[in-house]
Write a protein that holds these residues in place. Structure first.
Motif, PDB file in Angstrom:
ATOM      1  N   LEU A  76      42.397  45.370  30.745  1.00 40.31           N
ATOM      2  CA  LEU A  76      40.955  45.403  31.005  1.00 40.31           C
ATOM      3  C   LEU A  76      40.335  46.515  30.186  1.00 40.31           C
ATOM      4  N   ASP A 106      34.402  43.584  33.183  1.00 36.82           N
ATOM      5  CA  ASP A 106      33.301  43.492  34.140  1.00 36.82           C
ATOM      6  C   ASP A 106      32.055  42.933  33.455  1.00 36.82           C
ATOM      7  N   PHE A 150      35.258  40.022  36.112  1.00 29.86           N
ATOM      8  CA  PHE A 150      35.423  40.436  37.509  1.00 29.86           C
ATOM      9  C   PHE A 150      34.109  40.189  38.249  1.00 29.86           C
ATOM     10  N   ARG A 164      26.329  49.610  45.890  1.00 30.00           N
ATOM     11  CA  ARG A 164      26.773  48.335  45.335  1.00 30.00           C
ATOM     12  C   ARG A 164      25.986  47.151  45.890  1.00 30.00           C
ATOM     13  N   LYS A 203      35.069  38.674  44.356  1.00 32.52           N
ATOM     14  CA  LYS A 203      35.418  40.034  44.801  1.00 32.52           C
ATOM     15  C   LYS A 203      34.343  40.552  45.739  1.00 32.52           C
ATOM     16  N   HIS A 204      34.620  41.550  46.550  1.00 31.62           N
ATOM     17  CA  HIS A 204      35.902  42.238  46.731  1.00 31.62           C
ATOM     18  C   HIS A 204      36.398  41.761  48.078  1.00 31.62           C
ATOM     19  N   MET A 247      39.751  39.236  43.764  1.00 32.75           N
ATOM     20  CA  MET A 247      40.105  40.660  43.697  1.00 32.75           C
ATOM     21  C   MET A 247      40.141  41.223  45.111  1.00 32.75           C
ATOM     22  N   PHE A 250      38.858  47.830  47.877  1.00 30.66           N
ATOM     23  CA  PHE A 250      39.295  49.201  48.131  1.00 30.66           C
ATOM     24  C   PHE A 250      39.363  49.541  49.616  1.00 30.66           C
ATOM     25  N   ASP A 282      41.969  45.687  43.180  1.00 30.20           N
ATOM     26  CA  ASP A 282      40.967  46.501  42.500  1.00 30.20           C
ATOM     27  C   ASP A 282      41.691  47.720  41.912  1.00 30.20           C
ATOM     28  N   TRP A 283      40.980  48.449  41.102  1.00 30.94           N
ATOM     29  CA  TRP A 283      41.517  49.568  40.327  1.00 30.94           C
ATOM     30  C   TRP A 283      42.331  50.541  41.208  1.00 30.94           C
ATOM     31  N   MET A 314      46.166  46.301  39.356  1.00 34.90           N
ATOM     32  CA  MET A 314      45.260  46.844  38.340  1.00 34.90           C
ATOM     33  C   MET A 314      45.486  48.347  38.194  1.00 34.90           C
ATOM     34  N   TRP A 421      26.307  48.596  36.297  1.00 30.01           N
ATOM     35  CA  TRP A 421      27.410  47.762  35.823  1.00 30.01           C
ATOM     36  C   TRP A 421      27.101  47.058  34.522  1.00 30.01           C
ATOM     37  N   GLU A 489      28.545  51.355  41.814  1.00 31.82           N
ATOM     38  CA  GLU A 489      29.757  51.887  42.458  1.00 31.82           C
ATOM     39  C   GLU A 489      29.679  53.399  42.670  1.00 31.82           C
TER      40      GLU A 489
END
Ligand code: NOJ
Length: 749
Positions: A76, A106, A150, A164, A203-204, A247, A250, A282-283, A314, A421, A489
């Motif tokens: 990514l 993204d 994503f 978000r 997501k998410h 996805m 968090f 997710d990350w 990820m 984003w 975010e």
């Protein structure tokens, strides 16, 4: 490189995979997948299950070596057809099995042509336009080597403090579900392997938007009834629309982080919904389960995410570092790993990456920012604008005005109008309101003074010039709101008023006595009572993207007519959070007959003298603007509500018709909304729920009958034990927003 694939019989296939395998359509692809898996080492399998940021390798040579060694399934944060082709060549021609890499990015609301932020897109209430906008985004991104976005982000968002919310479709489950489908179709099209399409990612998963206190990454507590009735349906809709990936988020959901949550990922997504695509974490969200306190170390984190069903990790490396040990200890078996690798390879096959791994490097130049893309961005921006106030029909403005003052920190903020984003959009391509107004009216008619440097500025130094500009103009156009960095975010707020000295700037301009139009650009619904007091007209423009300026200029001067409606409730004050239209009733609902405003309460009033109902002493019980609200330059009248039956079975269908008349002087679009209320249920039901809408175009004076279909199955909900449509009496409204409408009742028998 040509590869020979062994075709294996279906029996073997099904014995290697879980119960849902019968739903897998393409036995040829499944055969190829199993053939590859049978040749892979554990390291190569874990490579497929890993997604990296190029920065993790230090330099390109290290990255190439890792690809060659089969350690990289996905990358990514990398764009550019030539760069990606170069790496893909290593994967396809130099790695042992030649498995192509999948490139994720993204691409949230546009690639180079930036569309309105998703919350603005949701204000269009236009699934066709949303699909078109995402198709443009997919087309542009694909030319630069991106295979997978994503998006869509379909977290139900009921807290404007949460940054978000800007990336979401707002507070309503039905609207978000319709738009989820539109976005999936827009990105993936009929055939995701077409050169202008990319894979989408729902997501998410799940509950991220319910972060306590509206603070990002925070814990969410959502009872199963609410999870199933409010938060899951957009994801189910995306699954049914064929979304290729999910996805996991968090957040901690009811005590279990969602990237290690067997209930949501295994029981619901895989077993109940039969999803056979790929789930990416997710990350670093697998690793972060250690900080959550759900895993003691990376090995336990890997064990839990693998058990839940996250296929690809990820950026963290819990899987790679722990899988062998987990296998040795019997906490993981190879069949599970094979199943996850199959999910990943399946997506790569469905995207056509095995047949066409490379991107045509000549496409980007002719595709990116093409005039037709900009046209879609302008249309989307225009339809996203919500007219909140228009005293004495100040808008639209006349081209005959001698001069206009253009004031405010967002009048000429090409970066900020793109919104949160945005990784690939360039501010050089944004057309700002100032530029567009100068072009439309002629530079000499526009008196520009920023007043405030940025939205957070407190210095009033620029006020004098702004007041001067207003004084010498017929009208003042103020562009206020928030910079793009203030939403998105990790960018949450506790104060939803206009920041800096923006309210003071409005006061200073109001003191000139000139008519005032305020255009607000923001990533969330701000509390704007003060603006409404001082301004004649207020247009909410969200973050409108590349073509925001021309779309605003056209609307201010009546070349387009506002049609957007709020996809989220606007609050009077932040203290009302959470406030959303489809809330439950209480045993003591409030109305204005028993609300005594704070300053009218008699001194030493008796404890029960104000009545005991559910409201705030200082803010009442209603919002500033309800969900679904939006004015037009014209007016619409609703009459003749009719339902085809007053009583239907749970599996029945009714036609709901209403006559809508354009009673004003402008042609315009109206979003006709259908709401229901289940009066008594086995669990309590929301006071209203959107169940249908249609956007209709009506010429001035024109009258149309609008027909909406309501199915018994649309009334289904989860009552803690099962999904069902319950017999009983329902209210039904059709109208212009969630607070107004013609009313009738019907029963489910
Ligand atoms: C973290 C964000 O939560 C997610 O939405 C995004 O897609 C990934 N990072 C990748 O950038």
């Amino acid at each position: 490189m040509k590869k020979a694939y062994l075709f294996i019989i279906a029996l073997f296939l099904f014995s290697c995979n879980p119960a849902k395998d019968s739903s897998k359509g393409n036995t040829e692809i499944e055969g190829k997948i199993q053939d590859l898996i049978s040749q892979m080492t554990l390291e190569e399998k874990l490579g497929q299950m890993s997604q990296f940021d190029p920065g993790q390798f230090g330099d390109e040579e290290n990255l190439k070596q890792a690809i060659k060694d089969g350690e990289v399934g996905s990358i990514l944060n990398l764009v550019g057809a030539a760069t990606i082709n170069k790496l893909q060549k290593v994967a396809v021609e130099e790695s042992r099995l030649g498995i192509p890499i999948i490139i994720g990015r993204d691409v949230i609301h546009g690639y180079k042509t930036i569309m309105p932020i998703p919350l603005g897109m949701a204000a269009t209430w236009n699934p066709e336009l949303t699909e078109k906008a995402m198709a443009v985004s997919a087309k542009e991104a694909a030319t630069e080597g991106v295979h997978w976005t994503f998006a869509p982000m379909i977290d139900i968002s009921r807290d404007p403090r949460w940054g978000r919310i800007a990336e979401s479709c707002g507070e309503d489950t039905y609207l978000a579900s319709q738009l989820a489908v539109a976005m999936v179709k827009g990105f993936q099209g009929e055939d995701p392997s077409a050169p202008d399409r990319i894979a989408a990612c729902a997501k998410h998963f799940v509950g991220y938007g319910a972060a306590e206190g509206g603070r990002d990454y925070n814990t969410a507590y959502i009872p199963e009834t609410q999870l199933r009735n409010d938060y899951l349906p957009p994801f189910k809709a995306a699954t049914d629309a064929g979304v290729l990936t999910f996805m996991s988020g968090f957040n901690d959901l009811n005590g279990v982080p969602v990237s290690g949550n067997e209930f949501t990922l295994k029981n619901i997504l895989r077993e109940e919904w039969g999803f056979n695509g790929m789930v990416v974490s997710d990350w670093a969200s697998i690793y972060e389960m250690i900080a959550h306190g759900y895993a003691a170390d990376p090995k336990e984190a890997a064990e839990k995410s693998l058990r839940a069903g996250v296929d690809m990790e990820m950026t963290s490396n819990c899987y790679v570092s722990s899988a062998q040990a987990l296998l040795d200890e019997g906490k993981l078996d190879m069949r599970t790993i094979n199943r996850y690798v199959a999910n990943i390879l399946r997506v790569k096959f469905e995207l056509g990456l095995f047949d066409n791994p490379y991107t045509d490097e000549s496409l980007a130049a002719k595709t990116i920012l093409a005039p037709e893309n900009l046209e879609v961005a302008k249309e989307a921006a225009s339809e996203s604008f919500v007219l909140l106030q228009n005293k004495q029909q100040l808008l639209p403005l006349s081209r005959e005005l001698k001069s206009v003052a253009v004031i405010g920190p967002l009048a000429d903020a090409p970066h900020d109008q793109m919104g949160t984003w945005v990784f690939d959009g360039n501010k050089e391509n944004s057309v700002t309101p100032l530029t567009a107004l100068r072009e439309k009216l002629g530079t000499n008619k526009v008196n520009f003074a920023k007043g405030l440097e940025i939205s957070r500025s407190r210095s009033t130094e620029g006020f004098a010039a702004a007041v001067q500009a207003a004084k010498k103009s017929d009208i003042a156009l103020l562009f206020m709101g928030e910079e793009s960095i203030l939403s998105g975010e990790a960018h949450c707020l506790t104060n939803l008023e206009l920041l800096g000295a923006q309210n003071e700037l409005i006061d200073a301009i109001a003191a000139t006595g000139k008519p005032i139009v305020v255009v607000i650009m923001a990533g969330r619904p701000l509390t704007i009572s003060h603006v409404l007091d001082k301004a004649d007209a207020v247009l909410y423009a969200w973050a409108p993207g590349t073509m925001g300026g021309p779309a605003i200029a056209d609307m201010l001067f009546g070349e387009t007519v506002p049609s957007g409606k709020t996809p989220v409730t606007f609050l009077k004050t932040v203290g009302q959070v959470p406030m959303y239209y489809n809330h439950k009733n209480t045993g003591r609902p409030a109305d204005y007959s028993n609300w005594t405003q704070l300053d009218k309460i008699p001194v030493e009033a008796g404890q029960t003298s104000l009545g005991n109902t559910s409201h705030y002493l200082d803010a009442g019980f209603d919002p500033l603007f309800p969900f679904g609200f939006g004015l037009s330059y014209t007016t619409f009248n609703y009459s003749g509500l009719n339902i085809s039956t007053g009583s239907m079975p749970a599996d029945g269908t009714m036609e709901v018709t209403v006559t809508v008349e354009n009673t004003g002087d402008y042609d315009g679009d109206e979003i006709v909304q259908l709401y229901i209320h289940d009066k008594a249920g086995s669990i309590t039901r929301p006071v209203k729920q959107l169940k249908g809408f249609d956007k209709v175009h009506l010429k001035a004076g024109e009258m149309k009958q609008v027909s909406l279909t309501l199915k018994g199955s649309d009334l289904e909900f989860y009552n803690g034990k099962k999904y069902l449509t319950e017999a009983g009496e329902f209210d039904l409204w059709v109208g212009p927003n969630s607070a107004e409408g013609l009313h009738t009742t019907f029963t489910i028998n």
